[in-house]
Write an enzyme that holds these catalytic residues in place. Structure first.
Site, short mmCIF file in Angstrom:
data_model
loop_
_atom_site.label_atom_id
_atom_site.label_comp_id
_atom_site.label_asym_id
_atom_site.label_seq_id
_atom_site.Cartn_x
_atom_site.Cartn_y
_atom_site.Cartn_z
CB CYS A 41 43.30 46.81 35.59
SG CYS A 41 42.86 46.54 33.88
CB CYS A 89 41.21 43.73 33.23
SG CYS A 89 40.73 44.86 34.53
CE LYS A 134 39.23 38.76 32.73
NZ LYS A 134 38.54 39.53 33.74
CE1 TYR A 190 32.16 41.96 35.83
CE2 TYR A 190 31.44 42.28 38.09
CZ TYR A 190 31.43 42.67 36.76
OH TYR A 190 30.69 43.76 36.37
CD GLU A 218 36.00 37.51 34.51
OE1 GLU A 218 35.37 38.34 33.85
OE2 GLU A 218 37.03 37.79 35.15
CG HIS A 272 22.12 37.80 7.65
ND1 HIS A 272 21.52 37.14 8.71
CD2 HIS A 272 22.17 36.92 6.61
CE1 HIS A 272 21.20 35.92 8.31
NE2 HIS A 272 21.58 35.76 7.05
CD GLU A 279 21.28 38.62 11.65
OE1 GLU A 279 20.67 39.31 10.82
OE2 GLU A 279 21.91 37.59 11.35
P1 NDP Z 1 33.00 40.25 43.93
O1 NDP Z 1 32.82 41.17 45.06
O2 NDP Z 1 32.47 40.59 42.61
O3 NDP Z 1 32.42 38.81 44.33
C1 NDP Z 1 32.75 38.21 45.53
C2 NDP Z 1 32.03 36.89 45.61
O4 NDP Z 1 32.43 36.19 46.78
C3 NDP Z 1 30.52 37.04 45.68
O5 NDP Z 1 29.94 35.96 45.00
C4 NDP Z 1 30.25 36.95 47.18
O6 NDP Z 1 28.99 36.43 47.48
C5 NDP Z 1 31.30 35.94 47.60
N1 NDP Z 1 31.73 36.11 48.98
C6 NDP Z 1 32.04 37.27 49.62
N2 NDP Z 1 32.41 37.02 50.87
C7 NDP Z 1 32.35 35.68 51.05
C8 NDP Z 1 32.60 34.82 52.14
N3 NDP Z 1 33.00 35.29 53.31
N4 NDP Z 1 32.40 33.49 51.97
C9 NDP Z 1 31.98 33.01 50.79
N5 NDP Z 1 31.72 33.78 49.72
C10 NDP Z 1 31.90 35.10 49.85
O7 NDP Z 1 34.57 39.98 43.89
P2 NDP Z 1 35.52 39.44 42.77
O8 NDP Z 1 36.75 39.00 43.48
O9 NDP Z 1 34.84 38.47 41.89
O10 NDP Z 1 35.85 40.73 41.94
C11 NDP Z 1 36.48 41.83 42.59
C12 NDP Z 1 36.16 43.11 41.87
O11 NDP Z 1 36.81 43.13 40.63
C13 NDP Z 1 34.68 43.26 41.62
O12 NDP Z 1 34.29 44.47 42.15
C14 NDP Z 1 34.52 43.25 40.12
O13 NDP Z 1 33.71 44.34 39.74
C15 NDP Z 1 35.91 43.43 39.59
N6 NDP Z 1 36.15 42.50 38.48
C16 NDP Z 1 35.69 42.82 37.25
C17 NDP Z 1 35.88 41.96 36.19
C18 NDP Z 1 35.36 42.32 34.85
O14 NDP Z 1 35.05 43.48 34.61
N7 NDP Z 1 35.20 41.36 33.94
C19 NDP Z 1 36.60 40.70 36.35
C20 NDP Z 1 37.00 40.43 37.70
C21 NDP Z 1 36.78 41.31 38.72
P3 NDP Z 1 27.65 37.32 47.50
O15 NDP Z 1 27.33 37.61 46.08
O16 NDP Z 1 26.67 36.43 48.16
O17 NDP Z 1 27.99 38.55 48.28
#
Ligand code: NDP
Length: 496
Positions: free
Chosen positions: A76, A81, A84, A210, A214, A472, A477
């Protein structure tokens, strides 16, 4: 029923918890068991969760050791976080400069320097690393800037030292997970992206979670041509379908090239140093040129070669450590929290899990983290805030629901002229009138959602939302002024 501050039941403790030690700092070192270990608690990993657990346990008088092999604050603070969000702020200026014109400003020539942004970001992260060190040490815990591995169920190898601990907490988080496609070595991951040496003119981002969404906004806002490839029909799986579709439409307006149903087959480096992605998009073979390829395809628990097998701790094939509701592994004195347990992988959730672990074990105050109705935000552009059930989940789980929805142009854009719309959506259980879900797309959605998260956690009804006076003029709102439900036909995506 007794409830803790998180709404969790305290009355049904598993029998094993009755063995939970009453930890009394005044008696430190007096009992035989305590005297025989170097530490009362050893924490592996000083990320958000491990740091909180160490501080709280040390505050209750426990002798705590913490090992961190990389950087204090974990993902993070260092590669997640915090940096980012700083990049998100940076990227928004391009639109802010344009929007200023409608308000009478003349904005002169402007340019962006990636290296300045990264250097300033690094300086802030250094400052935070120092704060984490002071927080942990100030609480009385000892930090080892070393890798720790388990040697047996009470012994750890920490750098060159061997230490023993009565209780062990594994809080090692996760690491980017990239699929093994040809040329994957040319891709950067969601850690590397924070240290890119040069700003890419053309950025390709693979993934639809995410991070991918982002960074698509960040690089587009900073001036790159962005192509995002996601393997499914619509990104952000798990979020409300309506909001996902609206975000895709808004991102396309910003010239982000979204390619859904995209399967990347290979990445090849060209003679000029750039990259060519070979992919199938919607069944058609295609190639995409990029100066940088970012894979944001999720993270995998960091449990490899941690010695968990030597301590007898069960780990799934995916590297996840299964735990009970008190974050306890199958070995009674070894606990795990945060991403390594793959419950809800969010920093504030890991912090709560770490805090309640310390309360339970070192303050004789057994508490379980409540993973229901966790509010969350995606710092996409525009951003998303969400809490509770999506429309599809509510339709599947409840007998009857009402959907309240408002789509509008934020007031700022009446003068800026920007064609960007916001969406706010409430999902109400018709039987109880409770608001069971709220989903927002628009500026500051995360800021707005935090307060609504409290209302949802309190079980607020739609009547109580209606009884609340709006502020407002704000976008928020809308949440308390939506009077008529939308006609009762599930959205196409929700019905799928
Ligand atoms: P996520 O697990 O959220 O997303 C991974 C993405 O990659 C999904 O869209 C998934 O597809 C896709 N994917 C997985 N494997 C493959 C593959 N082999 N080939 C192609 N696409 C693939 O990971 P992130 O890296 O985005 O985030 C990591 C963690 O960090 C998450 O758990 C998230 O909760 C946290 N995070 C939170 C944030 C926030 O609170 N704002 C910001 C950034 C991260 P599919 O959906 O089809 O499985």
């Amino acid at each position: 029923m007794a409830r803790n501050g998180d709404g969790a039941s305290l009355t049904h403790l598993p029998s094993s918890m009755s063995k939970c030690r009453v930890f009394d700092g005044r008696q430190q070192g007096e009992s035989d068991a305590m005297a025989s270990y170097d530490y009362d608690l050893f924490v592996i990993g000083a990320g958000s969760g491990g740091t909180r657990a160490s501080r709280i346990a040390a505050g209750y008088g426990a002798r705590v050791g913490v090992a961190e092999e990389r950087y204090l604050g974990g993902t993070c603070v260092n590669v997640g976080c915090v940096p980012k969000k700083l990049l998100v702020y940076a990227s928004h200026f391009s639109e802010d400069f344009e929007d200023a014109r409608g308000f009478g400003w003349t904005v002169g020539p402007r340019s962006f320097d990636w290296n300045t942004l990264i250097a300033n970001k690094d300086q802030e992260i250094d400052r935070l690393n120092g704060i984490y060190r002071r927080l942990i040490e100030g609480a009385g815990a000892r930090i080892y800037d070393e890798r720790a591995t388990l040697v047996d169920e009470h012994t750890l190898q920490v750098g060159d030292e061997r230490v023993s601990a009565e209780t062990i907490l594994v809080a090692v988080g996760g690491w980017p997970d990239l699929p093994a496609i040809p040329g994957i070595e040319h891709a950067i991951d969601s850690n590397d992206v924070f240290y890119l040496k040069e700003f890419p003119r053309r950025m390709a981002i693979v993934g639809g979670g995410y991070t991918a969404v982002e960074f698509a906004g960040v690089f587009a806002g900073l001036g790159a041509e962005v192509t995002q490839l996601y393997r499914g029909p619509l990104f952000l799986r798990g979020f409300d379908d309506d909001i996902r579709a609206e975000l895709a439409s808004e991102m396309r307006k910003k010239d982000i090239d979204l390619r859904f149903d995209a399967s990347v087959e290979a990445i090849e480096q060209m003679e000029d140093g750039s990259y060519q992605i070979t992919a199938t998009v919607g069944g058609e073979a295609t190639t995409i040129q990029a100066d940088c390829v970012l894979y944001a395809t999720g993270r995998r628990p960091n449990t490899a070669s941690l010695g968990l097998d030597k301590a007898g701790v069960n780990v799934t094939d995916g590297g996840v450590i299964p735990v009970d509701e008190y974050s306890r592994t199958n070995v009674p004195h070894i606990y795990a929290i945060g991403d390594v347990t793959d419950r809800i992988n969010l920093t504030p959730v890991a912090i709560r899990e770490g805090h309640l672990f310390a309360e339970t074990v070192f303050n004789n105050n057994p508490q379980v983290p409540d993973h229901r109705d966790v509010p969350t935000a995606v710092f996409s552009q525009p951003s998303i805030g969400a809490c509770g059930m999506t429309e599809a989940e509510a339709r599947a789980e409840l007998d009857a629901i009402d959907i309240y929805r408002s789509a509008f142009r934020p007031m700022k854009h009446t003068l800026s002229g920007r064609d960007e719309r916001s969406v706010m959506k409430l999902i109400v259980d018709r039987k109880t009138d409770r608001v069971v879900g709220c989903h927002i797309l628009g500026p500051d959605a995360g800021e707005i959602m935090q307060g609504i998260g409290i209302a949802i956690k309190c079980g607020a009804t739609k009547a109580q939302f209606d009884a609340t006076i709006g502020i407002h003029p704000t976008s928020a709102e809308e949440i308390v002024t939506m009077r008529e439900p939308v006609p009762d036909t599930p959205s196409e995506e929700a019905a799928d």
